[in-house]
Structures are given as C-alpha cells and as structure tokens.
Design an enzyme around this catalytic site. Sequence first.
Site, PDB file in Angstrom:
ATOM      1  N   GLY A 181     -14.700 -40.478 -43.077  1.00  0.00           N
ATOM      2  CA  GLY A 181     -13.986 -39.278 -43.497  1.00  0.00           C
ATOM      3  C   GLY A 181     -12.948 -38.889 -42.459  1.00  0.00           C
ATOM      4  O   GLY A 181     -12.596 -39.683 -41.583  1.00  0.00           O
ATOM      5  N   THR A 192     -20.402 -33.968 -40.113  1.00  0.00           N
ATOM      6  CA  THR A 192     -20.920 -34.198 -41.454  1.00  0.00           C
ATOM      7  C   THR A 192     -20.802 -35.668 -41.833  1.00  0.00           C
ATOM      8  O   THR A 192     -19.921 -36.383 -41.352  1.00  0.00           O
ATOM      9  CB  THR A 192     -20.160 -33.355 -42.497  1.00  0.00           C
ATOM     10  N   ASN A 194     -20.072 -38.087 -44.988  1.00  0.00           N
ATOM     11  CA  ASN A 194     -19.462 -38.100 -46.307  1.00  0.00           C
ATOM     12  C   ASN A 194     -20.205 -39.094 -47.187  1.00  0.00           C
ATOM     13  O   ASN A 194     -20.251 -40.297 -46.886  1.00  0.00           O
ATOM     14  CB  ASN A 194     -17.985 -38.500 -46.212  1.00  0.00           C
ATOM     15  N   GLU A 242     -20.528 -33.671 -48.538  1.00  0.00           N
ATOM     16  CA  GLU A 242     -20.694 -33.752 -47.097  1.00  0.00           C
ATOM     17  C   GLU A 242     -22.018 -33.119 -46.686  1.00  0.00           C
ATOM     18  O   GLU A 242     -22.324 -31.994 -47.107  1.00  0.00           O
ATOM     19  CB  GLU A 242     -19.555 -33.026 -46.384  1.00  0.00           C
ATOM     20  N   TYR A 253     -22.600 -43.509 -40.122  1.00  0.00           N
ATOM     21  CA  TYR A 253     -21.626 -44.300 -40.866  1.00  0.00           C
ATOM     22  C   TYR A 253     -22.257 -45.608 -41.355  1.00  0.00           C
ATOM     23  O   TYR A 253     -22.878 -46.347 -40.584  1.00  0.00           O
ATOM     24  CB  TYR A 253     -20.408 -44.610 -39.999  1.00  0.00           C
ATOM     25  N   ARG A 266     -24.524 -20.576 -51.024  1.00  0.00           N
ATOM     26  CA  ARG A 266     -23.358 -19.771 -51.430  1.00  0.00           C
ATOM     27  C   ARG A 266     -22.366 -20.666 -52.143  1.00  0.00           C
ATOM     28  O   ARG A 266     -22.470 -21.897 -52.129  1.00  0.00           O
ATOM     29  CB  ARG A 266     -22.685 -19.114 -50.229  1.00  0.00           C
ATOM     30  N   PHE A 271     -11.328 -19.995 -46.466  1.00  0.00           N
ATOM     31  CA  PHE A 271     -11.293 -19.076 -45.327  1.00  0.00           C
ATOM     32  C   PHE A 271      -9.888 -19.061 -44.710  1.00  0.00           C
ATOM     33  O   PHE A 271      -9.177 -20.072 -44.719  1.00  0.00           O
ATOM     34  CB  PHE A 271     -12.319 -19.490 -44.271  1.00  0.00           C
TER      35      PHE A 271
END
Length: 307
Positions: A181, A192, A194, A242, A253, A266, A271
Amino acid sequence: MNGAVAVGVFDGVHRGHVALLERAVERAAGGPCVAVSFEPHPDIVLARTFKPLAPLTPLPEKYARFAALGVDLHVLPFTRELAALEPEVFVQRHLVEPFAPRWLVVGEDFALGRGRAGNVSRLRTIGTQHGFEVDALPLLMHGDAAVTSTRVRALLAEGRVAEVAELLGEPYTLAGHVVGGERVGRTLGFPTANLQLHDEQLVPAHGIYAVRVRIAGEHDWRMGAMSIGVRPTFGGSVRTLEVHLLDWDGDLYGRNLTVAFIDWLRGEERFEGVEPLISAMTADCAEGRRRLAASPYRSEEHTSELQ
C-alpha cells in the site's frame, strides 16, 4: 445410498442452515449425508437485470464448513435450464439417480423447479414414488424475525456485525493476503495491512470495526481495528480494506490473514487534517480494546468458534 439429502442455496451458512444440516445428518442415521447446493446464486441467474450479489460464504469455505458438519457438499451449476425443469424431472435427475436418498431435508419454505412448483407438498408426493420421505424444518427464529441470508446481508450493509454474529453463530469473516500500500498508516503511527480478498465475498459497510485477526500459520487470534472505505481524508476513491493489529509489530506483507468482525465502531469520516485523524484512530483503538474485551469471542477458549 439410503441416507439423507439436504437441498438449498445455503448462502452464508447461518444458524438456520446449520440446524437443517444437523437434521440431515440425524436422518442419515450413520449413512451418507449429502447437501445439494447451487452456484451461482439463483437470484443472479433469474434476475431480469444484472445485479451483483457477492456470496456471504466463498465456495472453498462452504466445502470446509459442510465437511466439519459431516456433510458432503454437491454443487449444481445453476442455469435457467435447470430452473425450468419440472419438479419431478429435477428430483429424478439430480436427487434420485445420483443419491437414492431415504430422506430429503429442506426448509419449510423451500421450492424447486419451474415456477417454484416443487414445494414441500409436491416433494412429498414425488417422494412416495421414489421411496423417500421429506422432512421440512420451520424457519429458525431469532428475536422477532427469521434467520435468513437476506437478513444477514441487510445487517452487513449497515455494518451491524455483532448482530450478524448472532445469526451466524460465529463472527463474519473475510480472508485474504496482504498487498503493498501507500504506507500512510505507518507515518501516522498506526501501521496497517492492506487486505486483498482470496475469493469474491460480500464486504460489510464502510466504517471502522473492532476485529480479531489470525495470521496464517498461527493459532492465536489477535486484537485489531479494521477500516473499510476510500480514505476520504486523503482524497481516495477506491475501496480499501486495512487492518491494524494492536500490540503487534512486524511485517505482514505477503502473509495471509483471516479477519473476524466483532463490532462496529463508527462510520467512515473525512477529517480536516492529520491531527484530528490521529486522535480519532487513537480513540478507535481504545474503544476497540473495550469492545473486544466484552465480546464472547475474546480469548483462546473461544478460538474454535472463530474457525
């Protein structure tokens, strides 16, 4: 064969399906037990206009789930020609000739053949001609509604994965391998992985989730937070999956992961800058820990329920 055959689409292998398959095993009484299912989903083939309908349970996983229940899965390619068969022809050609069952186990609302004419009543009439009995199970209820694949799909579309787990009897899972990513998460302090899915499968609604993650080759399920969406803060337009593992550091990886969805945290948000995003991610991880600690799928004694 003189065992039992269960027939259905079995999309999602939810608790209602499991109850039906367990009844088929019971009716088989130690003899062969076969489930006849269909690919692709009949709704895709019979739709007047094309509509995507990703499976809830990829076929390789479905084979494994059925085998664990002691059932041999037999998949028929679903075509308009198959759907147009008279019920008597379908039963003769696809149930009696290959399996010669003593019992046919279906849901009470099941029907097959041209115009769905092969309902339970007609199947029982056909059964008297071929020496099998029909056991029709009522729909399994949960709350004030039946457990159905349609209900599972609707809940996933709203991100209500905790409720989905109640209908499935276990968390909804996705499996895939980690691909490269842009490494944006690492620069924010939240590396994170991916995830690229192994098989086509329905993906829950865009949002942030508390998840359990198992790395291929390991036994433990680790705590994590997963983001599904287009990363609107960075102007993204392509959906990404992610996952961030809590209390873990290493290179994922190329590794294969299974992600179990425990709870919704949520919705996806845009943002105004990096600092508000970092604050939100910090709060997500803290709330994720709390939800995971409160979940029945939280420790090693529950690992088997996540298989």
